[in-house]
Design an enzyme around this catalytic site. Structure first.
Site, mmCIF file in Angstrom:
data_model
loop_
_atom_site.group_PDB
_atom_site.id
_atom_site.type_symbol
_atom_site.label_atom_id
_atom_site.label_comp_id
_atom_site.label_asym_id
_atom_site.label_seq_id
_atom_site.Cartn_x
_atom_site.Cartn_y
_atom_site.Cartn_z
ATOM 1 N N GLN A 45 2.567 -3.075 -3.523
ATOM 2 C CA GLN A 45 3.375 -2.715 -2.382
ATOM 3 C C GLN A 45 3.278 -3.412 -1.133
ATOM 4 O OE1 GLN A 45 5.562 -0.062 -2.821
ATOM 5 N NE2 GLN A 45 4.768 0.561 -4.718
ATOM 6 N N GLU A 96 -5.117 -8.021 -6.581
ATOM 7 C CA GLU A 96 -4.392 -7.031 -7.307
ATOM 8 C C GLU A 96 -4.091 -5.866 -6.980
ATOM 9 O OE1 GLU A 96 -2.232 -7.175 -10.531
ATOM 10 O OE2 GLU A 96 -2.594 -9.183 -9.921
#
Length: 198
Positions: A84, A79
């Protein structure tokens, strides 16, 4: 709409990280949902959507390294990396990172410079610092075991609602829904409306 965990280790919902898909669900564009004739009055019940979506995901989910052996630590690392960052890049770097730091205790006890060195190529180094801080907090407060409760997960570094929901649902099978980005757009289409609602 709370989706349950499936046998391949992902949720049957689509989650987004700052413009990139998180990699915990298959391509949402291929979900076999007929939305042309849907309107607000004919929006299907959540259970009906889940009953169709879960077997579809089981057939179509991508083979990603963090799905092959599920644990709270591995979900936390994936995660953090997927925010991004393109899934393909994380798929390449994730095995190397967990090979260098195979347990949360290994990560917590390592110097931050070693963690940053292993993070090279992923960018956004603040994520690595937060991941390292989260590992230390889990070791100090929870004996090195990632807690399954979302409320506790939100209390330490890297423990925002999105990450906490992902950990609770992906690692521990808790009914924690995280509706962001593309999943929100799919729900809007299912409802036959052009705007989100509470």
């Amino acid at each position: 709409l709370a989706m349950k965990r499936n046998p391949k280790g992902g949720r049957t919902g689509v989650r987004k990280r700052g413009g990139s898909e998180s990699g915990h669900a298959a391509d949402p564009e291929r979900v076999p949902v007929d939305t042309e004739s849907r309107n607000e009055s004919s929006c299907p019940e959540p259970a009906a959507v889940a009953s169709d979506l879960e077997p579809w995901f089981a057939r179509n989910a991508r083979d990603l390294p963090w799905r092959r052996r599920r644990s709270g630590y591995r979900v936390l690392v994936s995660e953090s990396m997927l925010q991004q960052t393109q899934v393909s890049r994380v798929a390449d770097r994730f095995p190397r990172f967990v090979g260098r730091f195979p347990t949360i205790q290994d990560l917590a006890s390592s110097p931050i410079d070693d963690v940053l060195q292993e993070w090279e190529g992923l960018g956004y180094y603040r994520r690595a610092r937060l991941l390292h801080a989260a590992a230390r907090a889990i070791v100090e407060r929870h004996g090195g075991r990632v807690p399954p409760d979302a409320a506790k997960l939100r209390a330490w570094p890297r423990g925002g609602p999105s990450t906490a929901g992902a950990l609770a649902s992906l690692a521990f099978g808790r009914p924690e829904a995280t509706v962001l980005g593309q999943s929100a757009r799919r729900l809007i289409r299912l409802a036959g409306t052009d705007r989100p609602s509470d």
